[in-house]
Structure formats: structure tokens, C-alpha cells
Enzyme design. Structure first.
Site, PDB file in Angstrom:
ATOM      1  N   ALA A  82       0.855  -1.185   0.000  1.00 16.07           N
ATOM      2  CA  ALA A  82       0.000   0.000   0.000  1.00 16.07           C
ATOM      3  C   ALA A  82       0.890   1.233   0.000  1.00 16.07           C
ATOM      4  O   ALA A  82       2.094   1.141   0.250  1.00 16.07           O
ATOM      5  CB  ALA A  82      -0.926   0.021   1.216  1.00 16.07           C
ATOM      6  N   LYS A  83       0.308   2.350  -0.298  1.00 17.06           N
ATOM      7  CA  LYS A  83       1.010   3.631  -0.207  1.00 17.06           C
ATOM      8  C   LYS A  83      -0.030   4.727  -0.113  1.00 17.06           C
ATOM      9  O   LYS A  83      -1.149   4.586  -0.612  1.00 17.06           O
ATOM     10  CB  LYS A  83       1.885   3.862  -1.439  1.00 17.06           C
ATOM     11  CG  LYS A  83       3.108   4.719  -1.158  1.00 17.06           C
ATOM     12  CD  LYS A  83       4.142   3.942  -0.365  1.00 17.06           C
ATOM     13  CE  LYS A  83       5.414   4.765  -0.162  1.00 17.06           C
ATOM     14  NZ  LYS A  83       6.458   3.954   0.471  1.00 17.06           N
TER      15      LYS A  83
END
Length: 419
Positions: free
Chosen positions: A106-107
């Protein structure tokens, strides 16, 4: 058609296509592996100190949840957009799978220049962003961490905001927190220490004696400064460093402890020395044994790759090398030993995983235990990448990404497609 665009996302797609071709992944299986599961775009309004209201755009991309919750940093930078965030989430998936963590990638990020905000405004924006993310994150859904432009304090604000809405302290919602708020010893130094540790492993492979080696470090933030200090402490002569304010070069070696102290107190390398000033555009092409790009994406293009004069290229940043540059480095792989980004900078997420585990158990380790476990994970991944590269006669990036993509694909195939 896709919601994602931009040069960084295009780069992640090109890298994946190279690996998909290498692994002979069927065309109809590729989109499920590559495309993110979920993307969230939010507006984050805050009151400015002058009484006006400002609205900032925030993002969070969760690539896959096949192996466990997603995991990834949150970036505050003016350049942040949805395509960049999606690319970073994809790379995080391959990274976590490569080093054997039970995470998807994720980011997140906000399009803002953090230096333009007062401390009160920064806290307000951090808390508003987390408030907007509460429906989409959780300790078993998506765990945040710091990245460019964020730090331990911002993670503490994230954790506090989430905890207030839950009615109890939920330390495990973020990693990279201060130790006083449930963080782990060794997390702040973990990425830089990991980069330096893997440089030592690469030097062993190439029979390079670090006491006679030179290094250049591009980027002097958390990762670059700690990498430089660790290399200095290992006997390496660090001859050049740079950050967004400029570059410093001294063939006889820089005083790295002094530079780290200056950057910590002043916020950058600016003002350290005029005599040692050097053209930042030329720093990557300096002759050295070890080159560490530890700044931002896409700094090594085809032109720079053709002019590199290092023996070890250790990618402390995410995505510093373009696919076009990879074609050149692939041909130069007997000259330049690449430690690819998804391996090289994975020490941060490894120790973030340890922090998450400790928070869940409410049982904390001593720093030497954290470091021992970090290096154990990195050593295993390094040897797997090196062995596969030699066995298949391929570039180290190809070997590393193939391992990561294979593991994600294997988990998806085992679980099947729901419904």
C-alpha cells in the site's frame, strides 16, 4: 483505460511486463496481479494560521490483501499524485513478498509541501488525513508508516486520531511511531542500516574490502544519512553526498558524523560548506566503489546508466532506475552489481513488521534483537536473489522481482477467485 497515469506508474507497469514475460504469465492473469485492489482519493480541508481555509488532496492505494493486510508509507510532497502512489504500492507488494512478510503493498500521500505548513497546520492536516482514511484502514486491513515528508511525530498523530475514534489505544494501526507511543527500537535507522548491511553482503560477494572502498550517497534524508553513517563506521570513505539543497564532494572523504549532525540540526546540507560544493547533476557519475541513490524515483535514466562508474549500485530509494536504464545495466551486470530497490530498502518494512507484531502482542524487544532479526531476513532474501540470478543468468532486479511476483501469484492461485 485506467485511473492511474504518469511516468512513475508507467515505469511500474513496464517493470511488471518484463517479469511477466520472463515468468510466462498468461495475458489474462496479468491484470489481476498488477492492478490495485482499491484506491481512495480524499479532500483534506484545514484552517490555516491566517484564518483562511485550505484544501489538500490525499490518496491511499491498496494493491492486494491476499497475504494479509496491506502495508506502506504515507508521503507528504508537492509531487504526490495517484499514479505515483499506485506505483509505490505495487513495488511494496513485490518487496513484502520477496522478504517473506505477510503483507500486500500500500502507499498513501498528500499533495503538499510540508515545509510550507506551520507545526499546527501540519498536525491539523495529518489528523484530517487519518480521519478521512478511517473507513478504509485498520490493523488487519491496512497499516500506515512514514515516508518522504513524514516522520515519527506524524505517525503519532495518525495513531492518536485513529485511537480516539475507536475509544481505545490502537498502537498497531501505524508503524514508525516514537518508542514512547508504542514504536520499536531501531525503526528509524532500519532502512539505512539495511542498505549498508546489503552493501556489505555485496562487497563480500565481489571480494571488495570496505576499508579501501569509496562511496557516493545521493539523498541525505533519513535513509541516505544513516546509510552514509553506517558505511563510514564500516571503514568506507564516503566521498560525496547530496540533498535537495546541493552536493558536497571531497576525494579524501567527508566527515560523515559531522554532516549527519549538521543535517539533523539544520534540516538539510545547506550551509555546511561552500568549499566542498559540487554539481548535484554530476554526483551519480563520480567514480566510486559504492553508489547509493537514496532520494527519489527515476534519477538514473539511460544516459546516466551508461556513465555510471561504480562497482555496487545499492538502490536506497524506491524506483530510482528507469526501465530504459535497466536495459543498459542488464548488459553491464558483470561490471555493476545491483542491489535492487525492493531488496535494498526493505529493512524499513521488515522492522515495521516487527513493530506491528510487538504492538499486537504488547511485548517489546531490545534493539539488538530487532537488528539481529532484520539482518537475518535480509541475508536470506539476498542469498535467494543472488542464487536465482546466477542460476538463471539474469539481472538481479529480474531475479528479485520474479521471486516477489511468483509468491503473490502463488497465493492468489491457491486462494482462487471469489466468488
Amino acid at each position: 483505460m485506467t485511473a492511474y497515469s504518469g511516468p512513475v506508474f508507467d515505469m511500474a507497469v513496464k517493470q511488471f511486463e518484463v517479469i511477466a514475460d520472463h515468468l510466462s504469465i498468461p495475458e489474462d492473469a496479468r491484470a489481476r496481479l498488477l492492478m490495485p485492489k482499491r484506491a481512495v482519493t480524499v479532500s483534506c480541508p484545514i484552517h490555516r494560521d491566517d484564518g483562511t481555509t485550505a484544501v489538500f488532496e490525499g490518496y491511499r492505494v491498496q494493491h492486494h490483501l491476499t497475504l494479509g493486510p496491506t502495508k506502506g508509507g504515507t508521503r507528504f510532497a508537492a509531487s504526490v499524485d495517484l499514479g505515483e502512489v499506485a506505483a509505490l504500492a505495487i513495488w511494496m507488494s513485490w518487496k513484502c513478498a520477496l522478504v517473506g512478510l505477510p503483507y500486500g503493498g500500500a502507499k498513501g500521500g498528500i499533495s503538499v509541501e510540508p515545509s510550507s505548513l506551520s507545526r499546527r497546520e501540519l498536525e491539523a492536516l495529518s489528523r484530517r488525513y487519518m480521519q478521512e482514511m478511517i473507513p478504509f484502514v485498520g490493523p488487519h486491513t491496512d497499516v500506515m508508516a512514514p515516508d518522504m515528508g513524514t516522520n515519527e511525530q506524524i505517525m503519532a498523530w495518525f495513531m492518536d486520531t485513529y485511537s480516539m475514534y475507536q475509544g481505545q489505544t490502537v498502537a498497531e494501526i501505524v508503524t514508525g511511531k516514537p518508542v514512547s507511543a508504542g514504536g520499536t527500537l531501531g525503526r528509524r535507522e532500519a532502512t539505512g542500516r539495511g542498505v549498508a548491511h546489503l552493501v556489505r553482503r555485496a562487497a563480500d560477494e565481489l571480494q571488495i574490502h570496505l576499508s579501501h572502498a569509496t562511496a557516493v550517497v545521493q539523498g541525505f534524508g533519513n535513509v541516505g544519512s544513516i546509510t552514509a553513517l553506517e558505511l563510514h563506521n564500516s571503514g568506507v570513505k564516503v566521498i560525496a553526498v547530496s540533498d535537495h539543497t546541493g552536493a558536497l564532494y571531497r576525494p579524501a572523504g567527508l566527515n560523515i558524523p559531522n554532516l549527519v549532525e549538521h543535517a539533523a540540526s539544520k534540516g538539510s546540507l545547506e550551509g555546511y560548506s561552500t568549499e566542498l560544493g559540487f554539481d548535484p547533476a554530476e554526483i551519480l557519475s563520480l567514480p566510486c566503489d559504492i553508489l547509493v541513490p537514496a532520494a527519489v524515483e527515476r534519477v538514473i535514466d539511460a544516459r546516466v546508466a551508461a556513465h555510471l562508474r561504480c562497482r555496487i549500485l545499492a538502490e536506497g530509494a524506491n524506483g530510482p532506475t528507469t526501465p530504459e536504464a535497466d536495459q543498459i545495466l542488464g548488459k553491464r551486470r558483470k561490471e555493476i552489481f545491483l542491489v535492487p530497490d525492493i531488496l535494498c530498502n526493505s529493512g524499513g518494512v521488515v522492522v515495521s513488521y516487527f513493530e506491528w507484531v510487538q504492538d499486537l502482542q504488547r511485548l517489546f524487544w531490545e534493539e539488538d534483537e530487532v537488528m539481529r532479526r532484520e539482518y537475518q531476513v535480509l541475508d536470506r532474501a539476498f542469498h535467494e536473489v543472488s542464487a536465482r540470478s546466477k542460476r538463471e543468468g539474469v539481472f538481479n532486479r529480474t531475479a528479485a522481482m520474479a521471486i516477489g511476483v511468483e509468491r503473490v501469484r502463488g497465493a492468489k492461485d491457491t486462494r482462487g477467485l471469489f466468488p
